[in-house]
Design an enzyme around this catalytic site. Structure first.
Site, PDB file in Angstrom:
ATOM      1  CD  GLU A  64      38.215  17.050  10.424  1.00 22.33           C
ATOM      2  OE1 GLU A  64      38.456  16.141  10.970  1.00 22.33           O
ATOM      3  OE2 GLU A  64      36.961  17.074   9.871  1.00 22.33           O
ATOM      4  CB  SER A  65      43.135  20.899   6.645  1.00 23.05           C
ATOM      5  OG  SER A  65      42.615  19.702   5.897  1.00 23.05           O
TER       6      SER A  65
END
Length: 141
Positions: free
Chosen positions: A63-64
Protein backbone atom coordinates in the site's frame (compact mmCIF):
# COMPACT_ATOMS: atom_id res chain seq x y z
CA UNK A 1 10.95 22.11 -13.24
CA UNK A 2 11.44 18.35 -13.56
CA UNK A 3 12.98 16.70 -10.48
CA UNK A 4 15.78 14.17 -10.90
CA UNK A 5 15.24 10.51 -10.03
CA UNK A 6 17.31 10.93 -6.85
CA UNK A 7 15.33 14.04 -5.85
CA UNK A 8 12.00 12.26 -6.31
CA UNK A 9 13.15 9.29 -4.23
CA UNK A 10 14.65 11.56 -1.55
CA UNK A 11 11.41 13.57 -1.36
CA UNK A 12 9.32 10.38 -1.05
CA UNK A 13 11.60 9.00 1.66
CA UNK A 14 11.61 12.30 3.56
CA UNK A 15 7.79 12.23 3.60
CA UNK A 16 7.97 8.89 5.45
CA UNK A 17 9.41 10.43 8.64
CA UNK A 18 7.32 9.66 11.75
CA UNK A 19 5.00 7.31 9.85
CA UNK A 20 4.40 3.57 9.56
CA UNK A 21 6.83 3.54 6.64
CA UNK A 22 9.63 4.76 8.92
CA UNK A 23 8.64 2.23 11.61
CA UNK A 24 8.89 -0.63 9.09
CA UNK A 25 12.00 0.85 7.42
CA UNK A 26 10.23 1.04 4.05
CA UNK A 27 12.40 2.91 1.56
CA UNK A 28 11.62 4.02 -1.99
CA UNK A 29 14.60 2.80 -4.05
CA UNK A 30 13.82 3.11 -7.78
CA UNK A 31 11.35 4.60 -10.20
CA UNK A 32 10.84 5.08 -13.89
CA UNK A 33 8.22 6.37 -16.30
CA UNK A 34 5.63 3.81 -15.21
CA UNK A 35 6.81 2.14 -11.98
CA UNK A 36 7.99 2.72 -8.41
CA UNK A 37 9.97 0.25 -6.27
CA UNK A 38 10.22 0.16 -2.49
CA UNK A 39 12.03 -2.23 -0.19
CA UNK A 40 11.59 -3.36 3.39
CA UNK A 41 13.99 -5.37 5.57
CA UNK A 42 12.74 -8.70 6.82
CA UNK A 43 13.66 -9.05 10.49
CA UNK A 44 11.96 -9.61 13.83
CA UNK A 45 10.02 -6.32 13.57
CA UNK A 46 7.95 -7.70 10.69
CA UNK A 47 7.74 -11.37 11.74
CA UNK A 48 4.74 -13.47 12.59
CA UNK A 49 5.19 -15.41 15.87
CA UNK A 50 6.76 -18.33 13.93
CA UNK A 51 9.57 -16.19 12.47
CA UNK A 52 8.39 -15.50 8.91
CA UNK A 53 7.35 -12.25 7.21
CA UNK A 54 3.90 -11.13 8.39
CA UNK A 55 1.33 -10.72 5.61
CA UNK A 56 0.15 -7.46 7.15
CA UNK A 57 3.66 -6.01 6.87
CA UNK A 58 3.73 -7.11 3.23
CA UNK A 59 0.37 -5.41 2.65
CA UNK A 60 1.68 -2.24 4.35
CA UNK A 61 4.69 -2.27 2.01
CA UNK A 62 2.42 -2.75 -1.02
CA UNK A 63 0.00 0.00 0.00
CA UNK A 64 2.87 2.37 0.74
CA UNK A 65 4.55 1.93 -2.65
CA UNK A 66 1.23 2.02 -4.52
CA UNK A 67 0.06 5.19 -2.78
CA UNK A 68 3.42 6.88 -3.37
CA UNK A 69 3.22 5.86 -7.05
CA UNK A 70 -0.16 7.58 -7.31
CA UNK A 71 1.32 10.69 -5.66
CA UNK A 72 4.32 10.75 -7.98
CA UNK A 73 2.48 10.11 -11.24
CA UNK A 74 -0.62 12.24 -10.61
CA UNK A 75 -1.26 15.95 -10.05
CA UNK A 76 -0.55 16.22 -6.31
CA UNK A 77 -0.42 20.00 -6.39
CA UNK A 78 -4.20 20.04 -6.66
CA UNK A 79 -5.19 16.56 -5.45
CA UNK A 80 -4.60 14.16 -2.58
CA UNK A 81 -4.59 10.36 -2.81
CA UNK A 82 -6.19 7.78 -0.53
CA UNK A 83 -6.26 4.01 -0.73
CA UNK A 84 -9.66 2.45 -1.35
CA UNK A 85 -8.95 -1.29 -1.30
CA UNK A 86 -5.99 -3.62 -1.18
CA UNK A 87 -5.80 -7.35 -1.81
CA UNK A 88 -2.77 -9.52 -1.23
CA UNK A 89 -2.09 -13.10 -2.24
CA UNK A 90 0.92 -14.45 -0.36
CA UNK A 91 2.80 -17.13 -2.26
CA UNK A 92 6.14 -17.64 -0.48
CA UNK A 93 7.55 -17.22 3.03
CA UNK A 94 10.56 -15.01 3.73
CA UNK A 95 12.68 -15.08 6.89
CA UNK A 96 15.55 -12.68 6.15
CA UNK A 97 16.97 -10.14 3.74
CA UNK A 98 14.74 -7.64 1.97
CA UNK A 99 11.44 -7.75 0.13
CA UNK A 100 10.90 -5.42 -2.84
CA UNK A 101 7.54 -4.11 -4.02
CA UNK A 102 7.20 -2.86 -7.60
CA UNK A 103 4.05 -0.86 -8.33
CA UNK A 104 2.77 -0.39 -11.88
CA UNK A 105 -0.52 1.05 -13.05
CA UNK A 106 -3.23 -1.11 -14.56
CA UNK A 107 -5.52 1.94 -14.75
CA UNK A 108 -4.54 5.59 -14.27
CA UNK A 109 -7.78 7.55 -14.32
CA UNK A 110 -8.35 11.13 -13.20
CA UNK A 111 -10.26 9.98 -10.12
CA UNK A 112 -9.51 6.29 -9.57
CA UNK A 113 -6.38 4.28 -10.11
CA UNK A 114 -5.62 0.55 -10.01
CA UNK A 115 -2.09 -0.66 -9.33
CA UNK A 116 -0.47 -4.06 -9.66
CA UNK A 117 2.18 -4.58 -6.97
CA UNK A 118 4.57 -7.52 -7.17
CA UNK A 119 6.55 -8.31 -4.02
CA UNK A 120 9.78 -10.28 -4.49
CA UNK A 121 12.67 -11.40 -2.29
CA UNK A 122 16.42 -10.84 -2.68
CA UNK A 123 16.56 -13.66 -5.26
CA UNK A 124 13.68 -12.20 -7.32
CA UNK A 125 11.29 -14.96 -6.18
CA UNK A 126 7.65 -13.87 -6.20
CA UNK A 127 6.47 -13.51 -2.58
CA UNK A 128 3.09 -11.78 -2.98
CA UNK A 129 0.85 -10.31 -5.64
CA UNK A 130 -1.17 -7.29 -4.52
CA UNK A 131 -3.74 -5.00 -6.09
CA UNK A 132 -4.39 -1.53 -4.78
CA UNK A 133 -7.13 0.85 -5.83
CA UNK A 134 -6.69 4.52 -4.98
CA UNK A 135 -8.77 7.65 -5.36
CA UNK A 136 -7.50 11.14 -6.06
CA UNK A 137 -9.66 13.97 -4.79
CA UNK A 138 -9.34 17.76 -5.09
CA UNK A 139 -7.56 19.57 -2.29
CA UNK A 140 -9.64 22.25 -0.61
CA UNK A 141 -8.33 25.71 -1.37
Amino acid sequence: MQLSKQDVLAKANAASKNTLMETLNIEMVDYGDDFLVARMPVDSRVYQPDGVLHGGATAALAESVGSFASHIFLDIENKFVRGLEITANHLKSVTEGYVYAKATFLHKGRTTQLLDIRVTDDNDNLVSICRLSTISLPKKK
